[in-house]
Design an enzyme around this catalytic site. Structure first.
Site, mmCIF file in Angstrom:
data_model
loop_
_atom_site.group_PDB
_atom_site.id
_atom_site.type_symbol
_atom_site.label_atom_id
_atom_site.label_comp_id
_atom_site.label_asym_id
_atom_site.label_seq_id
_atom_site.Cartn_x
_atom_site.Cartn_y
_atom_site.Cartn_z
ATOM 1 N N LEU A 1 -59.796 21.497 42.081
ATOM 2 C CA LEU A 1 -58.684 20.598 42.377
ATOM 3 C C LEU A 1 -57.805 21.329 43.369
ATOM 4 C CD1 LEU A 1 -57.515 19.175 38.906
ATOM 5 C CD2 LEU A 1 -58.904 18.033 40.640
ATOM 6 N N ASP A 2 -57.364 20.644 44.420
ATOM 7 C CA ASP A 2 -56.511 21.352 45.358
ATOM 8 C C ASP A 2 -55.154 21.624 44.724
ATOM 9 O OD1 ASP A 2 -54.714 19.185 45.891
ATOM 10 O OD2 ASP A 2 -56.048 18.397 47.419
ATOM 11 N N ARG A 3 -54.406 22.506 45.344
ATOM 12 C CA ARG A 3 -53.175 23.032 44.751
ATOM 13 C C ARG A 3 -52.165 21.944 44.437
ATOM 14 N NH1 ARG A 3 -48.245 25.624 46.123
ATOM 15 N NH2 ARG A 3 -48.384 24.867 48.269
#
Length: 303
Positions: free
Chosen positions: A142-144
């Site tokens: 999951l991106d930040r």
């Protein structure tokens, strides 16, 4: 299913949740000693202290000395403290922890893996420290800026079976987003396009060509000028959901990248991206059971 053999342990154990760095002596290098090579590679580091404490080792874990020969191909392992980071003021919610599987509910602003300027402030390092899990590895990313369900393994022998579920698109992933409401937009709808993300560029772009990104989009609740959307991606291109929503004229609330790039200070944790990995569902590759994990977080229109 036959369990895979666990990989050999690293030459140096984790320290404060962080693994050791590694330098490989290049084939064309001609340093005479290990000390000479390290001082040329990182002249500002205090190698004397590291050598004295026995924290410079080879691939087998054998301590190296400054005067040791330094042949090409030698792997040198050592600890290096990352620069200071601004703490992310949100906690990780553990949804499941048993039998080599760790599923967490990731907050916004927290990186999944240690990388770039986000090392300590990552799910992997926090879980290593909080739960004493030296082998925790995410099965996907999951991106930040995205919150929600993240599946990890804690047993090296189980990494590939769970990672392959995501690689082979055997996981049903449901996302939720808050974005502007367009009464004229058909719902549900399918978006297919070709997305290109060039290395070193912050944003991805839709380009002509064979589609490589596929998202099902549905409005589930109208909230005045905004709506709550259900997003079902069947592919996993970088920034896919954000690009597809923006291309429809309904960019996700709080998006720093689409449609326009917005610079954010490192300590600004306001106005998060209103994108949540709501749930994942898959057939467990070890037990054969159906697994469903659902986020307990809620998206708010308020910054």
């Amino acid at each position: 299913m036959t369990r895979r053999r666990s990989p050999a342990p690293p030459p140096l154990p984790l320290r404060n949740g962080l693994g050791a760095d590694r330098l490989l002596v290049p084939e064309l290098a001609h340093p005479t000693t290990v000390g000479e090579f390290l001082r040329s590679a990182a002249p500002d580091d205090d190698w004397g202290i590291r050598f004295a404490s026995g924290e410079v080792v080879d691939r087998s874990g054998r301590p190296l000395r400054p005067g040791d020969r330094c042949p090409p191909g030698l792997q040198i392992h050592f600890y290096r403290d990352p620069p200071p980071e601004t703490p992310v003021p949100f906690d990780i919610d553990v949804l499941h922890h048993a039998d080599g599987l760790l599923v967490v509910d990731k907050p916004h602003f927290l990186a999944t893996i240690p990388r770039g300027g986000h090392i300590r402030e990552s799910v992997v390092v926090r879980m290593r420290r909080a739960l004493d899990l030296p082998d925790v590895v995410p099965a996907h990313r999951l991106d930040r800026m995205t919150a929600g369900v993240l599946v990890c393994t804690t047993d090296p022998a189980l990494r590939r079976p769970y990672q392959q579920l995501f690689e082979q698109r055997l996981v049903v992933k449901e996302y939720e987003a808050l974005a502007p409401f367009r009464p004229d937009l058909e719902s549900p709808l399918t978006v297919r396009s070709r997305i290109d993300k060039r290395h070193g560029e912050p944003t991805a772009h839709e380009v002509p060509g064979e589609p490589n990104a596929h998202t099902e989009i549905d409005v589930v609740e109208v909230l005045g000028d905004l709506a709550r959307y259900r997003l079902l991606p069947t592919t996993g291109r970088t920034h896919q959901l954000r690009v597809h929503m923006s291309s429809l004229g309904v960019p996700i609330v709080g998006d720093d990248f689409y449609p326009d790039l917005r610079r954010r200070a490192p300590d600004d944790f306001t106005d998060p991206l209103r994108l949540l990995a709501r749930s994942v569902r898959f057939t467990d590759p070890i037990t054969g059971d159906t697994r469903v994990f659902t986020s307990r977080r809620a998206l708010s229109p308020e910054p």
